[in-house]
Enzyme design. Sequence first.
Site, PDB file in Angstrom:
ATOM      1  N   SER A 108      15.304  -3.415 -26.969  1.00 34.37           N
ATOM      2  CA  SER A 108      16.146  -2.747 -27.443  1.00 34.37           C
ATOM      3  C   SER A 108      16.949  -2.570 -28.919  1.00 34.37           C
ATOM      4  O   SER A 108      17.298  -4.126 -28.396  1.00 34.37           O
ATOM      5  CB  SER A 108      17.269  -2.200 -25.729  1.00 34.37           C
ATOM      6  OG  SER A 108      17.385  -1.522 -25.726  1.00 34.37           O
TER       7      SER A 108
ATOM      8  N   GLU B 219       1.778  -1.683 -22.056  1.00 31.56           N
ATOM      9  CA  GLU B 219       2.168  -0.492 -22.295  1.00 31.56           C
ATOM     10  C   GLU B 219       1.275  -0.368 -23.701  1.00 31.56           C
ATOM     11  O   GLU B 219       0.770   0.667 -23.899  1.00 31.56           O
ATOM     12  CB  GLU B 219       3.815  -0.390 -23.286  1.00 31.56           C
ATOM     13  CG  GLU B 219       5.104  -0.398 -22.126  1.00 31.56           C
ATOM     14  CD  GLU B 219       6.191  -1.313 -22.425  1.00 31.56           C
ATOM     15  OE1 GLU B 219       6.553  -0.433 -24.111  1.00 31.56           O
ATOM     16  OE2 GLU B 219       7.362  -0.590 -22.220  1.00 31.56           O
TER      17      GLU B 219
ATOM     18  N   LYS C 278      17.452  -6.865 -23.473  1.00 30.35           N
ATOM     19  CA  LYS C 278      16.483  -6.511 -22.868  1.00 30.35           C
ATOM     20  C   LYS C 278      14.624  -6.877 -23.518  1.00 30.35           C
ATOM     21  O   LYS C 278      14.869  -6.560 -25.166  1.00 30.35           O
ATOM     22  CB  LYS C 278      16.555  -4.493 -23.278  1.00 30.35           C
ATOM     23  CG  LYS C 278      15.586  -4.194 -21.850  1.00 30.35           C
ATOM     24  CD  LYS C 278      15.989  -2.848 -22.226  1.00 30.35           C
ATOM     25  CE  LYS C 278      15.632  -1.552 -20.715  1.00 30.35           C
ATOM     26  NZ  LYS C 278      13.834  -1.513 -21.025  1.00 30.35           N
ATOM     27  N   VAL C 279      14.527  -7.163 -22.898  1.00 32.07           N
ATOM     28  CA  VAL C 279      11.959  -7.446 -23.146  1.00 32.07           C
ATOM     29  C   VAL C 279      11.434  -6.479 -22.281  1.00 32.07           C
ATOM     30  O   VAL C 279      12.072  -6.739 -20.889  1.00 32.07           O
ATOM     31  CB  VAL C 279      12.359  -8.436 -22.767  1.00 32.07           C
ATOM     32  CG1 VAL C 279      10.897  -9.709 -23.449  1.00 32.07           C
ATOM     33  CG2 VAL C 279      13.530  -9.999 -23.703  1.00 32.07           C
ATOM     34  N   ASN C 280      10.605  -5.921 -23.570  1.00 33.42           N
ATOM     35  CA  ASN C 280       9.786  -4.939 -22.617  1.00 33.42           C
ATOM     36  C   ASN C 280       8.716  -5.408 -22.422  1.00 33.42           C
ATOM     37  O   ASN C 280       7.843  -6.251 -23.193  1.00 33.42           O
ATOM     38  CB  ASN C 280       9.761  -3.573 -23.188  1.00 33.42           C
ATOM     39  CG  ASN C 280      11.355  -2.820 -22.951  1.00 33.42           C
ATOM     40  OD1 ASN C 280      12.154  -3.382 -22.106  1.00 33.42           O
ATOM     41  ND2 ASN C 280      11.118  -2.193 -24.371  1.00 33.42           N
TER      42      ASN C 280
ATOM     43  N   THR D 274       0.630  -1.413   0.087  1.00 31.78           N
ATOM     44  CA  THR D 274      -0.333  -0.183   0.145  1.00 31.78           C
ATOM     45  C   THR D 274       0.698   1.299   0.048  1.00 31.78           C
ATOM     46  O   THR D 274       2.181   1.428   1.019  1.00 31.78           O
ATOM     47  CB  THR D 274      -1.068  -0.121   1.060  1.00 31.78           C
ATOM     48  OG1 THR D 274       0.071   0.330   2.430  1.00 31.78           O
ATOM     49  CG2 THR D 274      -1.906  -1.206   1.337  1.00 31.78           C
ATOM     50  N   HIS D 275       0.592   1.843  -0.327  1.00 30.04           N
ATOM     51  CA  HIS D 275       1.443   3.605  -1.000  1.00 30.04           C
ATOM     52  C   HIS D 275       2.622   3.433  -1.468  1.00 30.04           C
ATOM     53  O   HIS D 275       3.516   4.071  -1.277  1.00 30.04           O
ATOM     54  CB  HIS D 275       1.833   4.187   0.367  1.00 30.04           C
ATOM     55  CG  HIS D 275       0.351   4.811   1.322  1.00 30.04           C
ATOM     56  ND1 HIS D 275      -0.112   5.430   0.928  1.00 30.04           N
ATOM     57  CD2 HIS D 275      -0.699   4.255   2.566  1.00 30.04           C
ATOM     58  CE1 HIS D 275      -1.076   5.894   1.793  1.00 30.04           C
ATOM     59  NE2 HIS D 275      -1.122   4.884   2.325  1.00 30.04           N
TER      60      HIS D 275
END
Length: 468
Positions: free
Chosen positions: A323, A336, A329-331, A192-193
């Site tokens: 990238s 998204e 790198k895998v996004n 939380t927060h």
Amino acid sequence: MAALRVSSSRLATTVRGALPAHTAALTTSSAMKTKVGKAKYQKTSKVPVRKESDTFGELEVPNNKYYGAQTVRSVINFPIGGETERMPLPVIKAFGVLKKAAAEVNKEYGLDATIADAICKAADEVISGDLYQEHFPLVIWQTSSNDTYPTAMHIATAVEIHQTLLPGLEALYKALDDKAKEYADIIKIGRTHTQDATPLTLGQEFSGYAQQIEFGIDRVKACLPRVYMLAAGGTAVGTGLNTRIGFAEKIAAKISELTGLPFVTAPNKFEGLAAHDAMVEVSGALNVLACSIMKIANDIRFLASGPRCGLGELSLPENEPGSSIMPGKVNPTQCEAITMVAAQVMGNHVAVTIGGSNGHFELNVFKPMMVANVLRSIKLLGDSCHAFVNKCVLGIEVNHERINKLLYESLMLVTALNPHIGYDKAAKIAKTAHKEGTTLKESALKLGYLTEDEFSKWVRPEDMLGPK
């Protein structure tokens, strides 16, 4: 479609006259992208033309197009946005349904059967969508007609909700609900927060996501009774001038028959023409869905952040390289994509809200913009839900080792001690452990607030998942 062609035959002339001028004003063609003015339009025409006229005078229309003078005049007057801003196909198809229904009802009232049947045949071609590219080139950014356009708005919206939106949402709900059941026994730390909180199961976490979508489906369905109310029969200002008693009810019933949806005539045609609160209501439901989806997709991408330097509790499908400069790198591209959709839907809702608030006197003239944004939101949400399910949710994997590590490193497990030693002592244990870099157990024993057996008995994540 012969009945819609320019011809010297009585049938063609009569049918063309039977179709309201505003129908022609809705049709447009990708082959006629007029940039400026009448002269420019006529100069750039490459095909043989015919003469057509409206109340403003005579214009040239390409012989290979089915539309008339008012469509040409609209092309001249509203060169805004071009091909990407064309009147939505679902609206054009809805007009086909409306015109077919009107022809069949008017046939009952005495319209010549040959003419009615010709209109129905032409309408079927419009409904098929085959004529859209070549014969319907007008853009959204223009005014619209009185009772027919709001009727088409409601038909198009209802059909697209059933054909595109609800299937996508239901697929997303099922995928999330299945994950909630699959993950029912995986205990993890809550947050939380964005800070450590007490434990829950991964299944409980996903059940919240599933519930959001289920409520979203309910909200959309709750809007439908107002969408099913059709303005047809209100004519100019809602009085029904120049129509027949019973026409409004009959055309709503015929549209219902043609679409398989429970359309009815609007109980108040003045509201149906002057205001579009039903469209704002639908857009509002879509806006809530966008909020839900933004939260869900962001949670999933953050839980999968890493793979080594983030939370790393989940692993998402690796769909494409992420990238061109950072090897390997895998996004989280599906997260998204669907969050971008959510942002667009929120923006669309702002436009729809402004449009709905601008119904001046007996007619709201923001109709094309409003329905275009609602339909775009429906299509984006429906499509992105399917993609998110198939390319992300179904392939989510759980990193059990990482989840357990974070669970037992959390200082908030100390909350279990509140009923036994009180909040202040429990807080002291947590703060001491954090300051000294020790475990809760080590801190509790050092402070002398409880024994090792008591700690092991009371601090059990599996006992912290619900009320006692």
